[in-house]
Design a protein around this motif. Structure first.
Motif, PDB file in Angstrom:
ATOM      1  N   ASN A  97      22.959 -35.345  36.671  1.00 54.66           N
ATOM      2  CA  ASN A  97      22.393 -36.243  35.675  1.00 54.66           C
ATOM      3  C   ASN A  97      23.441 -37.154  35.056  1.00 54.66           C
ATOM      4  O   ASN A  97      23.175 -37.852  34.085  1.00 54.66           O
ATOM      5  N   GLU A 141      24.751 -27.366  34.865  1.00 55.19           N
ATOM      6  CA  GLU A 141      24.327 -27.881  36.171  1.00 55.19           C
ATOM      7  C   GLU A 141      25.512 -27.616  37.109  1.00 55.19           C
ATOM      8  O   GLU A 141      26.578 -28.236  36.934  1.00 55.19           O
ATOM      9  N   GLU A 183      22.343 -42.120  37.922  1.00 59.60           N
ATOM     10  CA  GLU A 183      21.373 -41.252  38.594  1.00 59.60           C
ATOM     11  C   GLU A 183      21.889 -40.895  39.983  1.00 59.60           C
ATOM     12  O   GLU A 183      22.544 -41.697  40.635  1.00 59.60           O
ATOM     13  N   TRP A 236      12.857 -38.136  42.285  1.00 58.68           N
ATOM     14  CA  TRP A 236      14.001 -37.551  41.571  1.00 58.68           C
ATOM     15  C   TRP A 236      14.375 -36.189  42.148  1.00 58.68           C
ATOM     16  O   TRP A 236      14.810 -35.293  41.422  1.00 58.68           O
ATOM     17  N   TYR A 265      21.989 -32.648  31.856  1.00 52.75           N
ATOM     18  CA  TYR A 265      20.625 -32.742  31.330  1.00 52.75           C
ATOM     19  C   TYR A 265      19.859 -31.521  31.805  1.00 52.75           C
ATOM     20  O   TYR A 265      19.947 -31.139  32.976  1.00 52.75           O
TER      21      TYR A 265
END
Ligand code: PLP
Length: 434
Positions: A216, A211, A405, A66, A149
């Motif tokens: 996310n 972000e 993702e 990730w 996120y």
């Protein structure tokens, strides 16, 4: 390529065993493949751009744990650094030189982090940064963006309902309403939604956390002026801007999204790459803010394993590798090559697609683009993604097992790996058409 023989379905057998002792069989929900169906692969080892499952099958890896594995799995220099550190002791709960070294390296790339503190995850970093912002401003509310996120601490597990100018509703049972109420949620890339919230609550807003490239909900770049606008709104209202660069830090540029877009946060959170595959997070920013932290100030924050010497050594080795001349130029060339190849593949898809990329992170959505926020991201077809995912997996290409993702490219991906990926995407798209 099969390295060793094992009975087929070994991952499924392990998954069944795991489910008996671990909720859902996994230690982080997305790993369970619920979005794409089927049983997750159990990974035995990684090497460079590849992961190998327990049956010895090799996959070109675009999950990269990730994000952290930007120099590839088991890079000899990282392994050597961890080994050397382990031989000297794995944890002391006392200061070590490696903490200073990693902090200095981070500050070189992120000069706005005049001081920083190490923690053990991105969740801890954002949680602590918010506590600090609240203490510094004496205010309680925060603003986050729908679809962003920032880890799983209570106040950040909140999404807006349909109305923007209202307080948050918890996304997860167990998050107290009283905590969620303090989180206001705006639309990503929509400054007006932020201004509306600020018009009502501005004097109570401690910080906006963002972000700077939203990874996310796939890969959503900030539209021109969005980050600059957030900076301005924060300054106008005496609120702090937290740039959550846990994913983008050292990925979209050496100095992260703040370098790429020329906008600076008051506080910055990092994770993933700075730990080189070990558990590390960090938060930092203006020295006057960081001075509020204990032991100098009253804001409490601590950690038994914070600044762990093994984790620091992996981070230092990784940051040394990515500081090498031409690292990001080469990464960009690879990413642009892959993007062009994938574009030619998806151009033949009969279903709508939209490929978005910022540096070495990208996402293929199965909807018309552009994707600019959570509403447009959610239009991506989960069913089409699941078919594409499995078609890629059976060809040895390992993507994140959920539609929204980001995929991560690293320095270990060779031209041959990229060509294999592009060929696989051509076949996956043909399968989608059939
Ligand atoms: N912030 C961002 C932008 C993230 O992408 C993540 C994790 O993916 C986090 C925070 C939380 O980090 P961690 O999973 O290390 O707690």
């Amino acid at each position: 390529m099969v390295e060793q023989c094992a009975p087929r379905g070994a991952s499924s057998v392990l998954f069944e065993r795991a489910r008996r002792v671990i909720p859902g069989g996994v230690n982080s929900p997305v790993r369970a493949y619920q979005s794409v169906g089927g049983d997750p692969l159990f990974i035995q080892r990684g090497e460079g751009a590849y992961v190998f499952d327990v049956e010895g099958r090799r996959y070109v890896d675009y999950v990269a744990s990730w994000g952290p594995m930007i120099v590839g799995h088991c890079h000899p220099k990282v392994v050597e650094a961890i080994t050397r550190a382990a031989q000297q002791g794995t944890s002391f709960g006392a200061p070590t030189v490696s903490e200073i070294e990693l902090a200095e390296k981070i500050r070189q790339a992120f000069p706005m982090m005049e001081q920083l503190r190490m923690v053990s995850s991105g969740t801890e970093a954002t949680m602590s940064a918010i506590r600090l912002a609240r203490a510094a401003t004496g205010r309680q509310r925060i603003i986050k963006f729908e679809g962003c996120y920032h880890g799983h601490s209570d106040g950040l597990l909140v999404q807006a309902g349909s109305g923007l100018v209202k307080t948050g509703v918890p996304t997860s049972p167990g998050v107290p309403g009283a905590v969620a109420e303090l989180t206001l949620t705006a639309r990503y890339n929509d400054l007006d939604s932020v201004r509306q919230l600020m018009a009502q609550w501005g004097a109570e807003v401690a910080c906006i956390i963002v972000e700077p490239v939203a990874g996310n909900m796939g890969c959503v770049p900030p539209v021109d002026g969005f980050l600059q606008g957030l900076r301005q709104v924060c300054d106008d209202h005496g609120s702090l801007l937290i740039m959550d660069e846990v994913m983008t830090g050292f990925r979209v540029a050496h100095g992260g999204a703040q370098q790429r877009y020329g906008v600076t946060g008051d506080l910055v959170t990092l994770g993933k790459i700075i730990g080189g595959g070990l558990p590390v997070g960090a938060f930092g920013g203006r020295a006057d803010l960081m001075a509020l932290l204990a032991p100098n100030g009253q804001v409490y924050q601590a950690g038994t394993l914070s600044g762990n010497p093994l984790a620091m050594s992996a981070g230092i080795a990784t940051l040394n590798l990515i500081a090498e001349e031409g690292f990001y130029r080469r990464l960009e060339e690879s990413a642009a090559y892959l993007e062009a190849g994938l574009r030619s593949a998806v151009a033949q898809c009969s279903v709508p697609t939209c490929l978005q990329r910022v540096g070495a992170m990208f996402c293929l959505y199965f909807c018309e683009g552009p994707v600019t926020d959570f509403t447009t991201a959610r239009q991506s077809s989960s069913a089409d993604f699941a078919r594409y995912f499995h078609a890629m997996l059976t060809q040895g290409i390992y993507l994140g097992p959920a539609p929204l993702e980001s995929s991560f490219l690293g320095a270990a991906h060779s031209r041959e790996d990229l060509d294999r990926t592009i060929d696989a995407a051509h076949r996956a798209c043909a399968a989608l058409n059939g």
